[in-house]
Write a protein that holds these residues in place. Structure first.
Motif, PDB file in Angstrom:
ATOM      1  N   HIS B 171       8.760  -0.620  18.316  1.00  0.00           N
ATOM      2  CA  HIS B 171       9.454  -1.651  17.554  1.00  0.00           C
ATOM      3  C   HIS B 171      10.846  -1.940  18.095  1.00  0.00           C
ATOM      4  CE1 HIS B 171      10.531   1.970  15.018  1.00  0.00           C
ATOM      5  NE2 HIS B 171      11.710   1.440  15.213  1.00  0.00           N
ATOM      6  N   GLN B 172      11.386  -1.026  18.878  1.00  0.00           N
ATOM      7  CA  GLN B 172      12.694  -1.325  19.473  1.00  0.00           C
ATOM      8  C   GLN B 172      12.587  -2.492  20.451  1.00  0.00           C
ATOM      9  OE1 GLN B 172      15.402  -0.357  18.472  1.00  0.00           O
ATOM     10  NE2 GLN B 172      15.220   1.671  17.555  1.00  0.00           N
ATOM     11  N   SER B 283      -0.036   5.749   1.800  1.00  0.00           N
ATOM     12  CA  SER B 283      -0.883   6.159   2.920  1.00  0.00           C
ATOM     13  C   SER B 283      -0.819   5.171   4.086  1.00  0.00           C
ATOM     14  CB  SER B 283      -2.330   6.276   2.447  1.00  0.00           C
ATOM     15  OG  SER B 283      -2.812   5.000   2.072  1.00  0.00           O
ATOM     16  N   ARG B 284       0.134   4.234   4.027  1.00  0.00           N
ATOM     17  CA  ARG B 284       0.318   3.262   5.120  1.00  0.00           C
ATOM     18  C   ARG B 284      -0.942   2.432   5.394  1.00  0.00           C
ATOM     19  NH1 ARG B 284       5.074   5.278   8.894  1.00  0.00           N
ATOM     20  NH2 ARG B 284       4.949   3.149   9.660  1.00  0.00           N
ATOM     21  N   MET B 285      -1.649   2.109   4.345  1.00  0.00           N
ATOM     22  CA  MET B 285      -2.817   1.255   4.545  1.00  0.00           C
ATOM     23  C   MET B 285      -2.346  -0.069   5.152  1.00  0.00           C
ATOM     24  SD  MET B 285      -5.506  -0.155   1.684  1.00  0.00           S
ATOM     25  CE  MET B 285      -5.966   1.446   1.092  1.00  0.00           C
ATOM     26  N   PRO B 286      -2.934  -0.502   6.271  1.00  0.00           N
ATOM     27  CA  PRO B 286      -2.506  -1.763   6.865  1.00  0.00           C
ATOM     28  C   PRO B 286      -2.741  -2.916   5.881  1.00  0.00           C
ATOM     29  CG  PRO B 286      -3.930  -0.554   8.371  1.00  0.00           C
ATOM     30  CD  PRO B 286      -3.986   0.164   7.066  1.00  0.00           C
ATOM     31  N   ILE B 470       2.509 -13.194   5.123  1.00  0.00           N
ATOM     32  CA  ILE B 470       3.115 -11.878   4.901  1.00  0.00           C
ATOM     33  C   ILE B 470       4.346 -11.711   5.786  1.00  0.00           C
ATOM     34  CG2 ILE B 470       1.469 -10.704   6.455  1.00  0.00           C
ATOM     35  CD1 ILE B 470       3.098  -9.205   3.305  1.00  0.00           C
ATOM     36  N   ALA B 471       4.300 -12.287   6.980  1.00  0.00           N
ATOM     37  CA  ALA B 471       5.467 -12.196   7.860  1.00  0.00           C
ATOM     38  C   ALA B 471       6.665 -12.895   7.226  1.00  0.00           C
ATOM     39  CB  ALA B 471       5.153 -12.818   9.225  1.00  0.00           C
ATOM     40  N   LEU B 512       1.141  -5.943  15.602  1.00  0.00           N
ATOM     41  CA  LEU B 512       1.452  -4.669  14.955  1.00  0.00           C
ATOM     42  C   LEU B 512       0.323  -4.251  14.019  1.00  0.00           C
ATOM     43  CD1 LEU B 512       5.240  -5.157  14.072  1.00  0.00           C
ATOM     44  CD2 LEU B 512       4.285  -3.648  15.798  1.00  0.00           C
ATOM     45  N   ARG B 513      -0.764  -4.990  14.064  1.00  0.00           N
ATOM     46  CA  ARG B 513      -1.952  -4.699  13.250  1.00  0.00           C
ATOM     47  C   ARG B 513      -1.603  -4.597  11.765  1.00  0.00           C
ATOM     48  NH1 ARG B 513      -5.941  -2.694  17.061  1.00  0.00           N
ATOM     49  NH2 ARG B 513      -4.880  -1.866  18.883  1.00  0.00           N
ATOM     50  N   PHE B 514      -0.763  -5.510  11.333  1.00  0.00           N
ATOM     51  CA  PHE B 514      -0.431  -5.641   9.913  1.00  0.00           C
ATOM     52  C   PHE B 514       0.219  -4.379   9.330  1.00  0.00           C
ATOM     53  CE2 PHE B 514      -2.095  -9.800   9.187  1.00  0.00           C
ATOM     54  CZ  PHE B 514      -3.136  -9.935  10.093  1.00  0.00           C
ATOM     55  N   ASP B 515       0.950  -3.668  10.152  1.00  0.00           N
ATOM     56  CA  ASP B 515       1.694  -2.503   9.669  1.00  0.00           C
ATOM     57  C   ASP B 515       3.028  -2.997   9.109  1.00  0.00           C
ATOM     58  OD1 ASP B 515       2.609   0.732  11.139  1.00  0.00           O
ATOM     59  OD2 ASP B 515       3.298  -0.276   9.324  1.00  0.00           O
TER      60      ASP B 515
END
Lengths: 425, 804
Positions: B171-172, B283-286, B470-471, B512-515
């Motif tokens: 992400h940097q 649980s960081r579900m995408p 979402i973005a 980012l696969r919706f993370d």
């Protein structure tokens, strides 16, 4: 939520500016064809809306059916209105019926609490995509309030799910009074704080706040500094005293009783005296008597009977009844047939009763009828939007005036409701 | 006359967003206003460049004409289509170089009271404002050129991923590239970022934006004293990985999904839905998987919390689709539920075709309430009852016992038909609606599984609005203003100011696969996020100028949680002790679902006995009250007292641990953790507090959403806020000698000015300047409670309530 002075937000600025320059409200005034309001129908300076939460039984209150088995052994009693009988549970109201117009032919399609309550308060069917404003909000929006300092729309003991201002601006939402015995929430100094401490602290806060506001042109920054000044002024003002029912003559307090609903009615009378436009008091007894109808009514009705009767008597004695419209409302009635299993009554939207008093309403009057067993409407069906149209017209609200939600949808105060002119003398 | 002016004002203000930026002068409104009085010629505001079709004219046609004059209508009004070159040219409504002969312009210039005026107010459309009319005129006068445009693609093409050959590793790198794009945007306009913020401002801001509260004194000190050059990036990572993140993100999702702990539906505990969402976040579900799971959820609420998504809108499949479209696709369709949308080319048929995907989902069972699908034991129960003597009471108890099970969410054969009142094509009335997506790809339905196909279409990277939505919303979350506003009005048209940047963010979300956490990390590490905030009031209709985050008031939850930081140690760890019990306990419900018919009947008998017992207690209590009241009425206070003691003893023996009937199945257990045992149970984070809350609660006063509608929160200033902050419970607790804050301050051992600095750090997360130190010293000279004075003043300073 209601600020005690209108805020200087852009919307309000534009509205006031538009009104001053063009003499119209901002949005195009597309009127539906509506009836004109006869003069004798628009007398309500204030409205007191008594809401019986849960659906109060009609044959156990204001539409008894003497002698039939469904009454469960409960009798009807004569009243101060010729030829009008009400349930024996309301002996004190029986002495006030000469002020009251009963609407015994209420009917609704909404048999669930949330939906029925919503329709009663907004005149629209509940939908998950928009929230409509409640009648009190419409009132302050369209006709303002006689008293310019106190909020014009107040809700005593309101339900958390009350629609409040819906899509209209939040400064038109009712000011909530959670406990009428406790006055305005947070308006008193905390126990260990003295006046000197308070003055010192507010002065310091204002000094701190100025620095922030100077570097922050955002209008809400200055607004927050201002509401603090307003709050301090309010705490010191005479207007605050109207919320303190303990200032009332002990005899009067006793007349209304110590139940929350009674205290709420007393507070409402004081607010009406001070020129507040719309006050709703919710009676939070559990009128949803699915179990033990007779025993429940026996327990719950005395304080309610006392409060309602005291309110009408008090308003009348003080000469306020002529300019105050009092309404008793509920979301539906209850099934005349008592359950074998629970000894209670179920929901019954097919027919039920509201009543009206004051502001030119006929006294000792019955409008509409239910059938012999209280199951269906027999004559002159009236819907909740019809009643709201009647109340709105009594306040002088234009029934055809359209207001738009932020998404551009048009609404009127009572949707398709038609005012019941026959209620007025 | 007055009406017309007022009306045009309305049109100006509400359609300001359609005015291209080059025509937008500061304070356009007064200029237009004055122009109505002929005091300021409109010519002055016409720019130097002639209007371009796709950039300047197409949006006007889209917003004001396409709802009636496009391929979307079976019969375009007046047989006129304006959404393609052929339509415009062949109709002759536009005569190049001759604006006054062009019917298109003539009609929009007519006063709205004229029957022939366009667009007709009667249809609910918004008329053109003066600026739009001027642009149209200019375009026609300059030859009405349409460049290479052929037709408007209502279906919008699928979103295409780019740059797949060069995926960013972390992400940097994304952050650097994002900042480059922002810098380029500024360069093109000759503008720039605000100056960078200091550590104190960054610290407070990042805590509020990521975990929804201010840092504690310890957390602040640790960060501010650290000499690590990477401390900001590290803090961002830590906060994104923390439990506090779950709390803050939950509030956001809850407002969108309208979560209501105790108000989902009778017998359906909303807490199970709340918990499912919390666990999905934790649980960081995408995000795409999150949405797919909600859309395709089936079963009982206690087996799969995600079905709350359908239980929430029980029996209202059309409204459910409106809400779904708004929160997941940034598209408001609810107008088209009942008639063609007046402001967009979305028609009622479009709406119904979308609903057709999920219409078959039912949680009402059959009209009788029970079916083999949702209560498989039911036929056997019915048979057994038929063979027994009629027992109405038992029947009712059985009905009550199995009632929760009938709300099972499952797919049925129910098919959607066009309503009998469908006005746009009477031949369709009563006919089956074929499901069809509104834009982008068509959905391929396999094995009749409509929901699966719909979920795949919706959450696909190719969906033109899913990733974008979402973005944009996440951007708004930390920057304060969306690139596209309002965030639920994504349009088929590219945003005039931020199309490229929006596209970049959308690409990033997909890659980012919706993370969501990774996406936020990118934004938080940019120089833009770490610049001074924009401190002016945002103007509706003005595009975000990307100088820095927008200053805004904290949410009700952030205000509440920030107060709690001063009162509750380890705040993020403190959870509610609210529990589901009895008939709402998921353990009981799971057991119930698996019972045999005999076991259910037995359970019904147990419930019946329990119910009767509770009823007896309730009746006895009423009797007791009557007895005591009668004694008091007689004036016999001694007897009343005797009865009171007797009754208390009696009640203890029949002690009922369950609360009032209305809240049956919910209990608040006692707090056992030593850290919080002495604190009241309600001092927990907003995300932990069961809703609905009473109107007088601090959170409601400060504008927390009642969850009746999407994003129904409010942040307007109000006198009651000040009353609460001055005299209310939270402030009093902070001031008390034994509060966490006071104890921390005492433990520091600091005095005088140094002590004051510590108070500033604790509450405002910054140091006081020399003036402030002087003012406080002066003001509290004579005070016996100087520290409380300062705490009080800072809690009541507007600064505390803002994210700046």
């Amino acid at each position: 939520m209601y600020p005690f002075h209108s805020d200087t937000g852009r919307r309000n600025f534009l509205e006031r500016f538009a009104k001053a320059v063009f003499g119209v409200s901002l949005l195009p005034s597309v009127r539906a064809l509506g009836a004109h309001t006869p003069k004798n129908h628009a007398k309500a300076k204030s409205v007191i809306f008594l809401y019986m939460r849960g659906g109060i039984s009609h044959i156990d209150t204001f539409d008894p059916k003497p002698g039939i088995p469904e009454m469960g052994g409960v009798n009807a009693i004569p009243t101060s209105a010729d030829g009008v009988q009400i349930s024996e549970w309301f002996p004190r109201m029986a002495k006030q019926m000469h002020h009251v117009s009963l609407v015994r032919s209420m009917t609704s399609t909404q048999g669930i609490h949330d939906q029925g309550t919503y329709l009663a308060h907004t005149s629209y069917v509940m939908t998950p995509t928009i929230t409509h404003p409640s009648l009190g909000t419409w009132a302050v929006k369209q006709v303002g309030s006689p008293n310019r300092v106190l909020p014009g729309n107040i809700l005593i003991n309101g339900s958390p799910q009350h629609p409040r201002s819906g899509f209209m601006p939040t400064h038109l939402a009712p000011l909530p009074i959670v406990d009428p015995g406790a006055g305005l929430q947070n308006a008193a100094l905390p126990p260990k704080t003295g006046e000197t401490d308070f003055s010192r602290r507010t002065a310091l806060a204002q000094a701190m706040g100025k620095g922030f506001v100077q570097g922050t042109p955002h209008r809400d920054a200055a607004a927050y500094l201002k509401v603090q000044q307003d709050a301090v002024a309010l705490m010191k003002s005479e207007d605050l005293k109207v919320f303190d029912i303990s200032r009332e003559n002990p005899k009067v307090q006793a007349a209304y009783g110590t139940h929350t609903f009674g205290k709420g009615c007393l507070l409402a009378r004081r607010l009406v005296e001070s020129g507040v436009r719309f006050i709703e008091i919710e009676d939070a007894h559990n009128w949803d008597t699915h179990n033990d109808q007779v025993k429940s009514m026996e327990k719950m009705t005395p304080p309610t009977d006392q409060a309602m009767a005291a309110l009408l008597e008090d308003l009348h004695q003080r000469g306020l009844l002529a300019s105050t419209l009092v309404v008793m409302a509920t979301e539906f009635g209850r099934t005349p047939q008592i359950s074998n299993v629970t000894a209670g009554r179920g929901h019954h939207p097919a027919v039920f009763t509201w009543w009206f008093a004051g502001a030119g309403v006929k006294g000792g009057n019955v409008h509409g009828k239910s059938d012999g067993s209280g199951n269906h409407v027999q004559e002159k069906p009236v819907t909740m939007p019809d009643c709201n149209a009647t109340i709105a017209q009594a306040m002088g609200i234009d029934l055809g005036q359209m207001e738009h939600s932020p998404s551009g949808r048009p609404f009127t105060v009572a949707d398709k409701g038609k005012p019941v002119g026959e209620l007025f003398a | 006359m007055a009406n017309k002016q007022g009306y045009t004002l309305f049109a100006t203000i509400t359609t300001l967003k359609n005015t291209p930026s080059m025509y937008r002068v500061r304070n356009l409104f007064p200029i237009l206003l004055l122009s109505f009085f002929g005091l300021f010629p409109l010519r002055q505001i016409q720019a130097l460049e002639p209007p371009r079709f796709e950039k300047d004219i197409l949006p006007i046609l889209y917003h004001h004409c396409f709802a009636c004059h496009s391929e979307k209508q079976a019969k375009p009004k007046g047989k006129l289509r304006l959404d393609c070159v052929d339509g415009i040219q062949s109709s002759g409504v536009v005569v190049p170089n001759k604006p006054d002969e062009s019917e298109l312009l003539k009609r929009v210039l007519l006063p709205h009271t004229e029957v022939e005026a366009m667009p007709p107010l009667k249809g609910g459309a918004q008329p053109l404002n003066a600026s739009e009319k001027a642009i149209l005129r200019q375009w026609i006068a300059n030859g009405a050129k349409m460049d290479s445009w052929v037709r408007f693609d209502h279906r919008q093409t699928a979103f295409m991923q780019t740059d797949l050959a060069n995926p960013k590793k972390n992400h940097q790198q994304w952050s650097v590239e994002l900042q480059e794009r922002i810098d380029q945007w500024h360069q093109a306009r000759g503008t720039k970022l605000n100056p960078p913020v200091n550590d104190e401002s960054f610290l407070r801001r990042v805590y509020l934006d990521v975990i929804g509260r201010i840092p504690s004194l310890g957390e602040s000190t640790r960060f501010l004293e650290s000499k690590n050059p990477d401390k900001r990036a590290k803090l961002i990572d830590e906060l994104l990985a923390s439990e506090g993140y779950v709390s803050h993100m939950f509030n956001w999702k809850a407002d969108l999904l309208r979560l209501n702990t105790r108000g989902l539906s009778p017998g359906q505990p909303g807490k199970l839905y709340d918990d499912w969402v919390k666990e999905a976040i934790r649980s960081r579900m995408p995000y795409d998987a999150f949405v797919r799971k909600l859309v395709t959820a089936s079963g009982q609420l206690w087996e799969n919390g995600a079905v709350g998504f359908y239980v929430r809108d029980l029996g209202m499949p059309l409204d459910h689709m409106s809400n779904m479209s708004r929160i997941f696709l940034g598209t408001r369709m609810e107008c088209a539920q009942c008639h063609d949308h007046p402001l967009e080319p979305i028609n009622q048929k479009d709406f119904y075709q979308m609903v057709a995907f999920t219409f078959g989902v039912s949680n009402l069972g059959n009209p009788g309430g029970y079916s083999l699908e949702n209560v498989k034991q039911f036929p056997e129960i019915k048979a057994k009852l038929a063979s027994m003597k009629k027992d109405e009471a038992l029947e009712q108890s059985i009905s009550g016992t199995i009632a929760p099970m009938k709300r099972m969410t499952l797919d049925t054969d129910k098919k959607l038909t066009f309503p009998e009142t469908y006005g746009y094509d009477t031949t369709l009335r009563g006919k089956l609606v074929e499901p069809r997506t509104l834009f982008g790809d068509e959905a391929t339905i396999k094995d009749g599984d409509r929901r699966k196909a719909f979920a795949e279409w919706m959450t696909s990277p190719r969906n033109p609005r899913f990733a974008k939505n979402i973005a944009n919303r996440l951007w708004k979350r930390v920057m304060g203003v969306g690139l596209i506003e309002p965030v639920d009005s994504l349009s088929a048209l590219p945003n005039p100011t931020h199309a490229e940047l929006m596209d970049f963010l959308t690409q990033m979300m997909v890659q980012l696969r919706f993370d969501e956490r990774a996406f936020l990390a990118v934004l938080l590490n940019t120089r833009m996020y770490q610049s001074e905030s924009v401190r002016e009031t945002p103007e509706p209709g003005t595009a975000f100028a990307l100088r820095g985050p927008q200053l805004r008031r904290l949410s009700a939850e952030q205000v509440w949680d920030s107060h709690l930081v001063l009162l509750v140690p380890d705040l993020d760890e403190r959870k509610s002790t609210f529990q589901l019990s009895g008939v709402l306990d998921p353990k009981y419900l799971r057991k119930l679902t698996a019972m045999t018919a005999d076991e259910i009947i037995a359970q019904a008998r147990i419930n019946q006995v329990e119910h009767a017992r509770k009823r007896q207690i309730s009746l006895r209590r009423a009797e007791q009250q009557k007895e005591r009241a009668a004694a008091l009425a007689r004036g016999d206070t001694a007897e009343a007292q005797r009865l009171a003691v007797l009754h208390a003893k009696e009640n203890k023996e029949t002690a009922d641990s369950n609360p009032k009937p209305e809240s049956e199945g919910e209990i608040t257990a006692k707090e056992t953790d030593p850290r919080w045992k002495l604190l009241p149970p309600n001092l927990i984070r907003a995300s932990e507090t069961p809703l609905p809350l009473p109107l007088g609660h601090f959170l409601r006063q400060f504008g927390q959403s009642d969850r009746r509608e999407i994003d129904a929160f409010n942040r307007d200033p109000n006198t009651t806020h000040s009353l609460a902050l001055m005299n209310g419970d939270l402030t009093n607790r902070a001031l008390a000698d034994g509060s966490l804050l006071r104890r921390q301050l005492a433990a520091s051992g600091l005095k005088d000015e140094f002590r004051t600095q510590l108070v500033y750090r604790a509450i405002l997360v910054r140091s006081a300047n020399a003036d402030e130190i002087a003012i406080t010293k002066n003001a509290t000279q004579e005070s016996k409670t100087p520290e409380q004075d300062v705490i009080w003043a800072l809690l009541n300073s507007p600064e505390f309530l803002f994210n700046h």
